[in-house]
Structures are given as C-alpha cells and as structure tokens.
Write an enzyme that holds these catalytic residues in place. Sequence first.
Site, PDB file in Angstrom:
ATOM      1  N   MET A  30       0.853  -1.199   0.000  1.00  0.00           N
ATOM      2  CA  MET A  30       0.000   0.000   0.000  1.00  0.00           C
ATOM      3  C   MET A  30       0.885   1.244   0.000  1.00  0.00           C
ATOM      4  O   MET A  30       0.442   2.337   0.375  1.00  0.00           O
ATOM      5  CB  MET A  30      -0.937  -0.018   1.210  1.00  0.00           C
ATOM      6  N   GLY A  31       2.154   1.082  -0.411  1.00  0.00           N
ATOM      7  CA  GLY A  31       3.054   2.227  -0.478  1.00  0.00           C
ATOM      8  C   GLY A  31       3.589   2.612   0.885  1.00  0.00           C
ATOM      9  O   GLY A  31       3.561   1.820   1.824  1.00  0.00           O
ATOM     10  N   GLY A  36      11.254  -2.941   5.460  1.00  0.00           N
ATOM     11  CA  GLY A  36      10.554  -4.236   5.449  1.00  0.00           C
ATOM     12  C   GLY A  36      10.050  -4.560   4.052  1.00  0.00           C
ATOM     13  O   GLY A  36      10.203  -5.689   3.573  1.00  0.00           O
ATOM     14  N   HIS A  37       9.464  -3.553   3.364  1.00  0.00           N
ATOM     15  CA  HIS A  37       9.010  -3.779   1.981  1.00  0.00           C
ATOM     16  C   HIS A  37      10.211  -4.062   1.072  1.00  0.00           C
ATOM     17  O   HIS A  37      10.139  -4.925   0.189  1.00  0.00           O
ATOM     18  CB  HIS A  37       8.307  -2.529   1.436  1.00  0.00           C
ATOM     19  N   LYS A 151       5.186 -10.079   9.573  1.00  0.00           N
ATOM     20  CA  LYS A 151       4.651  -9.176  10.615  1.00  0.00           C
ATOM     21  C   LYS A 151       3.120  -9.230  10.599  1.00  0.00           C
ATOM     22  O   LYS A 151       2.482  -9.244  11.636  1.00  0.00           O
ATOM     23  CB  LYS A 151       5.117  -7.744  10.412  1.00  0.00           C
ATOM     24  N   SER A 188       4.403   0.966   8.369  1.00  0.00           N
ATOM     25  CA  SER A 188       4.060   2.307   7.887  1.00  0.00           C
ATOM     26  C   SER A 188       3.406   3.114   8.999  1.00  0.00           C
ATOM     27  O   SER A 188       3.485   4.333   9.030  1.00  0.00           O
ATOM     28  CB  SER A 188       3.089   2.205   6.715  1.00  0.00           C
TER      29      SER A 188
HETATM   30  O1  PAF Z   1      -0.071  -5.709   3.712  1.00  0.00           O
HETATM   31  C1  PAF Z   1      -0.489  -4.815   2.962  1.00  0.00           C
HETATM   32  O2  PAF Z   1       0.187  -3.816   2.711  1.00  0.00           O
HETATM   33  C2  PAF Z   1      -1.883  -4.944   2.359  1.00  0.00           C
HETATM   34  O3  PAF Z   1      -2.757  -5.544   3.236  1.00  0.00           O
HETATM   35  C3  PAF Z   1      -1.876  -5.670   1.008  1.00  0.00           C
HETATM   36  C4  PAF Z   1      -1.399  -7.099   1.131  1.00  0.00           C
HETATM   37  C5  PAF Z   1      -0.980  -4.914   0.026  1.00  0.00           C
HETATM   38  C6  PAF Z   1      -3.291  -5.701   0.434  1.00  0.00           C
HETATM   39  O4  PAF Z   1      -3.798  -4.424   0.234  1.00  0.00           O
END
Ligand code: PAF
Length: 290
Positions: A30-31, A36-37, A151, A188
């Site tokens: 979700m940006g 972590g991303h 997480k 986030s």
């Molecule tokens: O973990 C997230 O950021 C959201 O729940 C996901 C998996 C992108 C779905 O919108």
Amino acid sequence: MRVIKTIASLRAELTEWRARADHIAFVPTMGNLHAGHLKLVDEAKSRAQRVVVSIFVNPLQFNDQNDFRSYPSTFTEDSDKLVQNNVDIVFFPEVGEIYSHGTEHHTTITVPDISDILCGAHRPGHFTGVATVVNKLFNIVQPDIALFGEKDYQQLLVIRRMVSDLALPVEIVGIPTVREQDGLALSSRNSYLTADERQHAPRLYQALMHAKARIEQGARDFHSLENDALMGLQQGGFRPEYVSVCRADNLAPAGPEDTDLVILAAAWLGKARLIDNVRVALPPVAQDRV
Ligand code: PAF
C-alpha cells in the site's frame, strides 16, 4: 522501471514476459515503503527474473474511513526506492481501475474461520478487503510467486488459505519481520508515533518475547500469560486489543500439547495501532505425557 496505471497496459507488458517464459515475482503493497518492503523486493529479485510491485491503498480493507483518508501517500519517495532496488514494474492503479463498480458493489472473497478472530474481530471486514484485493491483483499480475511479510501473520495465513481453497497457481512466500535495532517491527504506521511514544513502542515486542520465554521455561497456562501481557501493556501506556497464544498453522487457541505456536498482539499507542508476533517452537511432547 515502468509505472503502469491500467490493467490493460500491465497485461500487455506481462504477456511479453510470459512469452519469454520469465519467472515473475509479485510484491503487493500500500506504499509508504520502508526497509521491510524493500526486503520483500530483495527476496523477490533473488527468486525470479522479473519483479512487479503494486502500490494501491485498498479502501475495501479499511473499516475506518478516516484511517483510509489519512493513510500516508508517498509515491515519489516510494518510486525512487523501487528504482534503486531494480524493480521492473510498479502497478499504481486508481481506485476506479480496481473497483470499477465502486467498492460497495464489488464481488468479494471471504476466507472463513480465520478472518473474524484477532485483528478480524477488531476490524470487521478487513480480511475480506485484503483477500478480495489480493485475489484481484493475483488475477491481474498472474505471478509465479508472491511475497508477504510475516509481521502481518494473520494476513499471511488468510492469503495462504485463499490460495489453497481456490487453487490459485501462485506460491506464497512469507518473509521474516524486519525490526529496528530496539526490536520495534517496521510498519508504515510507526510514523504516527510521537517521539515519546516511539521510545515506548518496543515494549510491545518485549511483552511478546517475555511471554515466549515463559512458555519456553514451561508455562502452559496461556490464558494467564495473555492476561499478564495485557496488563503489562496497559501499565506501559498501551491500549491493547489482544494478546493471544495460538497454533501457528491455523490461529486456533493453543493447547498445552501444541508445539508450533505464535504469540500475536495488537495494541494502540497514541494514534498508532501496532501489531506484532513471535513464533515459539517447542520440542515434541514425550509420548508418556500425551
Ligand atoms: O499488507 C499490505 O500492505 C496490504 O494488506 C496488502 C497485502 C498490500 C493488500 O492491500
């Protein structure tokens, strides 16, 4: 790196990759990207020739519309990070591209049993929103593998169960939580913490680690362990929603003979709702005790 906003253009690009038999990894987000991303992206790159990241703040998974509206939007910074990490495509659709009939009138996917407990009990409809958008994104991207952070442990199990129940042809890979040096899980939502709250925030992880140590030392009254952790968090300035010792495979309440456990917690600190979990692997119970 290409930024693609429509399903049709993304499909056209992916068709070329598939014709070359490229292996495709997908990281839905979700940006407001953090380390972590980027760990998910890194792992994706090591497992596939092509990496697609989606950035879509999914209205369907927010039970609180203020929370949806105030969710941080940081596309320029996110896209710089993804360029540096050699991502091939960022899929960045508008809400109308994903929910063309509006969010109220969209077909939804509900994964039974594990969607209504723990976080699901406190955020009604949340996991239906997650399962629906992830299913749709899988149909659009058709990745070979998709990566999610541990997480969000309950989310990971919801997605695994959906993939299994619907026989979706994608391998789900869970990646261990990335933490700050003081133990706070990257999220986030940590940006909602004041400087003072940020100092206290690692106590959530400490509470989980303390419960884990007690279980490893032989404690099996999980109910009183949970209550002690809840009280400790309250005394530390949190507003806890739950602390729960569960079976790691299905999130059912753990019993004294279970050996593969996860302790999960959700707690508010100021305006931030923090979640975290730790796994506990116990030695098998001796036969004469069973
Ligand atoms: O973990 C997230 O950021 C959201 O729940 C996901 C998996 C992108 C779905 O919108």
